[in-house]
Structures are given as C-alpha cells and as structure tokens.
Design a protein around this motif. Structure first.
Motif, PDB file in Angstrom:
ATOM      1  N   HIS B 348      47.608  -2.781  74.032  1.00  0.00           N
ATOM      2  CA  HIS B 348      49.054  -3.050  73.931  1.00  0.00           C
ATOM      3  C   HIS B 348      49.369  -4.465  73.425  1.00  0.00           C
ATOM      4  N   ASN B 354      53.568  -3.294  71.146  1.00  0.00           N
ATOM      5  CA  ASN B 354      54.102  -3.981  72.324  1.00  0.00           C
ATOM      6  C   ASN B 354      55.627  -3.913  72.372  1.00  0.00           C
ATOM      7  N   THR B 357      55.818  -0.987  74.664  1.00  0.00           N
ATOM      8  CA  THR B 357      55.155  -1.011  75.978  1.00  0.00           C
ATOM      9  C   THR B 357      55.621  -2.195  76.820  1.00  0.00           C
TER      10      THR B 357
END
Ligand code: HEM
Ligand code: HEM
Ligand SMILES: [Fe+2]
Lengths: 199, 501, 112
Positions: B348, B354, B357
């Motif tokens: 991630h 990202n 996430t």
C-alpha cells in the motif's frame, strides 16, 4: 589484524557508506522540509489563510489534473460574522486545541490519519449529510453539543459519545473543520461529492 | 471480611513481596545492569497484558457499539492500547540495552543509581498517565488539558509534563550508556547504538509542540512515528540482534558489525526519505509522490537481505544454540519484520493505491503485523534470554520441563496476530473499495462500508483471533515467570564461529 | 497529473502483484543462496524461474499502477536491483564469514 576480505565487503567500507548515506538522506530531508514548510504555512499556496472561513469553500474535480481540488468561492462568513485574519486564526486555534484535548483522533481520521472507528473529518464541512448549506452550521454545532440525540449512525447504531463540548468550543471546531476542508490534499479523498455540488 | 482482616491480608502480601524482591536483588546470576533490565522487562510484560486487554475492549466496540459507551469510549481504549504498546516496547529496548551494556563495554554501568532512580520515576509517571487516561480521559480545549491530561495525537498522547519527564529519563539512560562505553570499550555496536539513541530521543522532541496548522502538525508527527519505527527502532533492534547473535549463535564480532553497518546504510538510506509515503495527502507538495514512492519502495530491501542472510547463518551454524525459546522468537522476528513491514508495507505504499487504502483498516492490518512482527517478537526473545540467565544460566534447549508452554504461547500469539491481520486486510480491502473509491469517503459512504457483510464478519474474526492472541499472551507471561525454575542442567555451551567451521 | 491511480477493478491485482514482488524477490535470493551452499543444479534452475516470475510481476504491477515516464525507472530499479541483490548478499556473506585464522573470541573482548 589483517583481513583477506575484498574492500567492498570490509567493515570500514560499510561504516563509511552508512555514515554518508545517512548524512546525505538527512540533509536532503532537511532541505525538503524547509521547502514544504514554506508551502504549507497558512496563507501559502496549499494551505489557505485562516480567514478563508469567511468564504464559500467547495471541492470539485479538476478536469486537467484529473483529481479533486478545493475551490474558494465568494463571501460566506461563518456564523454570519466576517472575521479578520487574526480573529479567524484565534477561532481555528481554539478548535484545533479542542480537537486535541477531546482526543477526536482516536476515533476519527483527520487528513486520513488517526483511528478508523468513525468517518474521516478532512472534508466533514462539505459532507452532503448536513443537508443544505443554509442550515449546516447550526446542525454541526448541535451535533457536536449532543451527538447522541442527533445521531445518524446509518443503521450501524455506532454513536459518537457526548464529550462535554461547550458552545464556544463547538463553534471553534466547526471553524477548524471548515478551514481544514480548504487544504489542498492532492486529491484525497477521491470522488467525494461536496454539499452544493449535487448534479 | 472485615476491614481489619483486609488490612492484615494486605500486610502479609506486602511483606511477601518485599521479601521476594530482596531475594531477587541478591540474585548472584545477574549483574547490576541486568537486574535493572529485569525491572524494565517486568513492567514491559505487564503493559503488554494491558495492551491486549484494551485491544479486546476496543475491538468489541466495533461489534457492540453500546459496550462501555460513555464509560470507556473507543478513543480511551484505543489510546491505552497503542500507548501501552509504544511504552512496553520502549521499556523492552531500554532493558535490553541495560542487559548487555556491561558485557559489551567490559565495565560496570556508570551511574547505575541514577538509572535505577530513572526507572522508578518513569514507572511512576506511566502509572499516573494511565490513571488520568482512564479516569479523567479528556479535557476542555485549553493548553492546560494538553499539559495535564492528553495531547490528543496518536501514539504520543502523553501529556506535556510526562513528555518532559520522559526526556529527562531518556537523558539519564543516555548518560548511563555513553558514560559506560566511554569508561570501558567502544565497539562498532556501541557507536551505532549511541548515535541511534541520540536520534531516537531527538525525534521525540519533534512531537512535543503544539501548532494550529494541521498540515504542519501531521508533518512533524510523522517524523516521530515513521522515523522511529522505520529507521531508529529498526537500527536499535539491529544493535540488540547483533549482540544476541554473538551470544546465542557465537557469530564473530567482525561479521556482526559489518552487517550492522550494511543494515544501517540500507535502512536509513531508504527509510529517511521513505518518510515521504506519509506526505501524499496531508497538504504537502506533490513532489512527495515521487520521493515517498521511490524511497519507500526500497524499504523492503534490507528486510529481504536479512532473511537471506539468516538462511546463510542458519546453514553455517546449523541452528546450534543454547536457548530454544529465544531463537524461536528471533526467527519469528525475521519473518514478522519481513512480512509485516516488507510485504504488507509495500502493498500500500505507492500513491497510486494509497489514495484508496489511506486511513482504512488496511493501515491497521499492516500496523498490527509490523509492530508485532518487528518489535514484539524481538523483545520477547530478549525476555527469554533474561529468564535463562536470571535462573542461573540453566538449560533451555530441548526437553524442557513444561516445554509445551512456551511453544503453545508462541503458536497462539503468532497465529492470533496473523489471523487478526488477515481479517483486517479483508476489512480494509472492502473499505478502500466501497468507502474510498465508490462512495468518496463521505459520512454515509463510511457507514456503507462499515455495514458491509465482509466488514462485519472481519470484525468478528478479528475478535476470535484477538482472543487467541490474548490467551497466548497470558501463557507467555506465565511461562516467563516459571521457565527454568528447578532446572538443574547448565546451559548448552555454544562455540565460536572460528571453532565450528 | 503526476500519478494515475489504480483502477477500481485492478485493486486486487495491484495488491497481489506487489506482495508477489517482495515474496518472489526473497524466494529468488534464498534459492540462489541455497543453490550456492548445496551446489545442486535444480536449485539454480528454480532460482532463475522465480526471477522470471518476479519480472512478470513487476510488469503487471507497473502496468496496473499506470507507471509512465520516470515511474518506469522504479520498475527498472526493481528488476535490476532484485536481480543483482542476491549476488551481492551472497558475495558479502561469503566474504565476511570467510575466515581461517581467527582465535576464539569473547564478545566484548577485543575490538578492531
Ligand atoms: C517495522 C516497521 C514498520 C512498522 C512498525 C509500521 C507501522 C505502521 C503503522 C502502525 C501505521 C499506521 C499509522 C497510523 O496510525 O496512521 C503505518 C502506516 C503506513 N506504513 Fe508502516 N510500518 C513499518 C514499516 C513500513 C514499511 C517498510 C512500509 C513500506 C514499504 C510501510 C508503509 C506504510 C504506509 C504507506 C503507511 C500509511 C498508511 C496510510 O496511508 O494510512 N510501513 N505503518
Ligand atoms: C488482543 C488482541 C488485539 C486486539 C483485539 C486489538 C484491537 C485493536 C483495535 C480495535 C484497534 C483500533 C483500530 C481502529 O482504529 O479501528 C487497534 C489498533 C492498533 N493495534 Fe491492536 N489489537 C490487538 C493486539 C495488538 C498487538 C499484539 C499489537 C502489536 C504488537 C497491536 C498494535 C496496534 C496498533 C499499532 C494499532 C494502531 C493501528 C493504526 O492506527 O493503523 N494490537 N488494535
Ligand atoms: Fe512509514
């Protein structure tokens, strides 16, 4: 003691490498930090001055950049009062301090950092669940004063507790949240449809 | 029972404690520094238990939101959970350093009295801080609250007065370390350790001031958190490991120190600028996409290197060692660090993913496996080394009396954390999908993701494996109190590299 | 636009290929080291196979994460870096552990 190891595998070689790599990275980080600080100080290009809470703020898809960006519009003073930069800073500061003292970040995320038990607050000011722009300020203050009675929970039954927030604290928090929503966060959160941007 | 009966009971208890403490302080098997280390380890284990307990409470609130509502709210439980973790790990590190300081420098600790005083001061302060967290919890929006109750910044919530106390204690600790090495012998390990401690303590200062600007706030906050766990802590563990490998496997100093330098170069070379992976979305400039993405993508390299190196070492030393539980936990460390930080981190870390996430249970999944895998494990390994020595450097190889206990504890803890990690991974995957990508992270979108069956089931599985973890933790505590008692056989003698080859 | 985020439908592939990159890099390095220790040919072949798989994963990962212009340098770095690293580590292990003349050594005893 003499070793037959090649130079590139010797202790001295790696000691020097470690020192240079660490020093070099750190110096670079310091330089970048100076530049970042310049760019993220309030009133700079990425984080607006505190008096931005006098303006209408929204969040829109920037077609050329292909990502969401805050937009600053016309006059829209918070709680109907136009504040000087100094007054605005004081209010936002009180809000930030309350957010820390009440430990909001161990339930919520701010700018995506914190805890995952409650919604991200980065753009909470712009959330469509507040209904309409006209009633938003009052609803937010009321929610903070009594989150249990004003709970939504969307069927989850997970409520925010009453944190003994006072009226001035609640208003200051709203100012802080409004100001935070104007920060250019490089498109995070993606796809967030702001209040007033309904198609 | 009457009050008087209680008082009598308490008095008996107290005398018993005092007597046992006297016996411990007279233990001929431990040096002064090692006795201090055992103090640190004991408190560390108690705090570890507290961490597990409050983790369970916080986890339950996801399933039963009314549980302890407005009594011990989620934020309180979570704060105690993660603070207990940070503090017990730091206690473990401090203890480990005190443990090997005399052996490594060749002289008794300089200023040990001050070190002992610092321990009691710190422990007193920690107790007060926790009591205030639990009983007062939050304050009004004033500086006073930040000074006396809590600072409201994840992991470093401790109020300002305690921050200052911590710094003073750290200075005392640093004085012990630097003065002892200065009086005795400096070694490569000593040099790296000393500089690393300066950095570790210095970074804490970056988290000790208040700012209005949330972007600036988060910028410095990550200096503390990231540059601790992904740089200075890793190197501190590197020093502890270097010393343990010499002791446990008999690896030569030259080899160990060369590898320590390699590790420093790789860790700091990737980790310092890898800090940028936290600067994608907090208001900081776009160039952090590139810097954070590139350098953090390099962070798994030292972890891969260490796994390969350990395979080599294991082959060279055929796993001969004198403390099986400690070695088992060191192996758990190598794999846990690799999986939690290396694999989970890399999945991630690029801004391309990202964006979705960020700030979901994905982060919690990675956080659990990385902290446990990298830092809980190595501390536990050291606790076993200490237990062995404290009981007279007894046998801790195969065929231990009650050997089932350490094995069961290790299996339950590792399986439990792995299970929680997978459950949170599923929750985080669903959340990044529904909340972050589809719904755009709104209030309604957040709950749409929380109410999804995948998420709700994941929360139940997290509790199941959380309980497994907690049982393993309790068993571990029991085992550390008992292991090696009554053991007559002396520890196996491990030969040096030069001899084994 | 500095980055183009992963498409919704590709989330899983992104995570999966990322995990595989690190795991295969380790597997490759481990097999490489093991083949050196044991000298068995089959291990060398397996090592090369895992490297090939690693390259595929890097390709998939780069494609899914929309790597273009300078981001491709990262793909290259991973391909070359993880390919070369096992050799370097091996060289280091062999070189640092290689010793013939050392006396028995007490930790904390002597320093160079
Ligand atoms: C032992 C080492 C590590 C530990 C203990 C650790 C721990 C953590 C923790 C606890 C968080 C959550 C922070 C929060 O509360 O917001 C986090 C976030 C993160 N970690 Fe690590 N980590 C480690 C190594 C790594 C490595 C090597 C990488 C990358 C390759 C990485 C990538 C990330 C990223 C990208 C985030 C941000 C997640 C987000 O956007 O929410 N970590 N780490
Ligand atoms: C008894 C087992 C455990 C349970 C039930 C548990 C539960 C929790 C819960 C509910 C949270 C809050 C997550 C959120 O904000 O949504 C949390 C956070 C955290 N826990 Fe645990 N936990 C347990 C054990 C552990 C262990 C053994 C470690 C590491 C050694 C650990 C490290 C952490 C960390 C680093 C965070 C912060 C994560 C982040 O912010 O991303 N926990 N835990
Ligand atoms: Fe990080």
């Amino acid at each position: 003691m003499t070793e037959q190891v090649p130079r590139w595998a010797s202790e001295v070689f790696w000691k020097k490498t470690a020192i240079w790599v660490t020093g070099g990275s750190f110096v670079l980080l310091v330089i970048l930090t100076f530049d970042s600080m310049k760019q993220i100080s309030a009133g700079g290009p990425r984080v607006p001055a505190h008096s931005v809470i006098n303006k209408d703020i929204s969040y829109r898809l920037d077609k050329t950049k292909q990502r969401y960006q805050p937009t600053i519009g016309g006059e829209a003073p918070l709680f109907g009062k136009v504040l000087s930069e100094e007054e605005a800073e004081k209010l936002v500061d009180h809000g930030k301090k309350t957010v820390q003292a009440k430990n909001c970040m161990n339930c919520h995320t701010l700018l995506g950092n914190g805890a995952y038990y409650a919604p991200d607050l980065t753009k909470a000011w712009l959330d469509q669940s507040w209904g309409a722009k006209a009633s938003r300020e009052e609803l937010m203050v009321n929610f903070l004063l009594d989150p249990e009675k004003n709970a939504r929970t969307f069927g989850s039954n997970r409520k925010m507790p009453n944190l003994d927030i006072t009226q001035p604290e609640a208003e200051a928090i709203v100012a802080f949240l409004k100001w935070m929503s104007s920060i250019d966060t490089n498109g995070f959160p993606h796809n967030f449809k702001a209040i007033g941007e309904e198609e | 029972m009457t009050l008087q009966a209680y008082q009598e009971k308490a008095a008996v208890c107290w005398t018993g404690c005092k007597q046992r403490y006297g016996v411990f302080m007279a233990n001929p098997n431990l040096s002064g520094g090692q006795k201090l280390a055992v103090h640190y380890f004991t408190v560390a284990m108690v705090l570890f238990m507290a961490q597990l307990l409050f983790g369970l409470l916080a986890g339950l609130q996801f399933i039963f939101p009314r549980f302890l509502y407005e009594i011990l709210d989620f934020n309180v439980n979570r704060m105690v959970h993660i603070n207990a973790m940070v503090v017990w790990m730091l206690y473990g590190f401090l203890g480990s350093v005190y443990w090997f300081l005399e052996d490594e420098s060749g002289v008794p600790i300089v200023g040990l009295k001050w070190g002992q005083l610092a321990f009691w001061v710190l422990t007193g302060a920690v107790t007060i801080v926790v009591l205030v967290y639990l009983l007062i919890q939050i304050g009004s929006g004033t500086d006073t609250s930040l000074w006396l109750i809590n600072e409201g910044r994840e992991y470093i919530e401790a109020p300002r007065w305690a921050d200052i106390g911590i710094v003073v204690v750290m200075l005392t600790f640093f004085y012990n370390v630097a003065a002892t090495f200065a009086k005795g012998k400096w070694s490569g390990i000593a040099g790296v350790l000393t500089l690393d401690l300066v950095a570790l303590a210095g970074l804490y200062l970056a988290g000790m001031f208040y700012v209005t600007n949330i972007s600036v706030d988060q910028y410095w906050w990550w200096w503390v958190i990231h540059l601790w766990v992904e740089a200075t802590w890793e190197v501190l563990v590197g020093c502890i490991m270097a010393w343990s490998l010499m002791k446990l496997l008999g690896v030569r100093r030259k080899v160990v120190q060369t590898w320590l330098y390699i590790e420093v170069a790789l860790m700091f070379g990737s980790g310092i600028l890898g800090l940028g992976h936290h600067y994608f979305w907090i208001g900081t400039p776009e160039y952090w996409f590139t810097i954070g993405g590139f350098f953090s993508a390099l962070e798994p390299i030292p972890l891969v290197a260490m796994v390969v190196h350990s395979i080599y070492d294991a082959g060279a030393h055929r796993f001969k060692n004198s403390n099986h539980p400690a070695l088992a936990w060191i192996i758990a460390h190598a794999f846990g660090n690799f999986l939690g930080a290396g694999v989970w981190g890399f999945m991630h870390t690029l801004p391309q993913i990202n964006l979705y996430t960020h700030g979901t249970q994905w982060s919690a999944s990675h956080g659990h496996l990385a902290f446990f895998g990298a830092y809980a494990t190595i501390n536990i390994a050291f606790f076993y080394l200490a237990a062995q020595q404290a009981r007279g450097n007894v046998w801790m190889g195969g065929e231990l009396t009650n050997g089932w206990r350490w094995k069961t504890a290790a299996v339950l803890l590792n399986l439990g954390v792995m299970g929680m990690t997978v459950a949170l991974l599923i929750a985080g995957y669903e959340q990044s999908f529904i909340e972050r990508a589809v719904e755009g992270s709104t209030w309604a979108g957040y709950f749409a993701a929380q109410n999804h069956p995948w998420f709700m089931q994941a929360m139940i599985w997290r509790m199941v494996f959380g309980l497994m973890t907690a049982v393993g933790g309790g068993l571990l505590f029991w085992d550390l109190l008992e292991i090696g008692k009554g053991e007559q056989r002396p520890a196996a003698v491990i030969e040096n590299d030069a001899v084994t080859q | 636009m500095l980055i183009e985020p992963v498409a919704l439908s590709d989330f899983f592939l992104s995570f999966f290929s990322a995990a595989l990159i690190i795991l295969l890099a380790t597997l490759y390095a481990a097999l490489f080291a093991w083949s050196k220790v044991s000298g068995r040919k089959i291990l060398t072949i397996l090592a090369w196979l895992s490297y090939a798989a690693l390259l595929v994963c890097i390709g998939v990962f780069s494609y899914i994460n929309h790597f273009n212009d300078y981001w491709l340098v990262l793909s290259l770095l991973m391909a070359l870096g993880y390919g070369w690293m096992p050799r370097l580590i091996w060289g280091l292990c062999a070189a640092t552990h290689d010793e013939t003349t050392h006396q028995t050594h007490q930790s904390g005893g002597h320093h160079d």
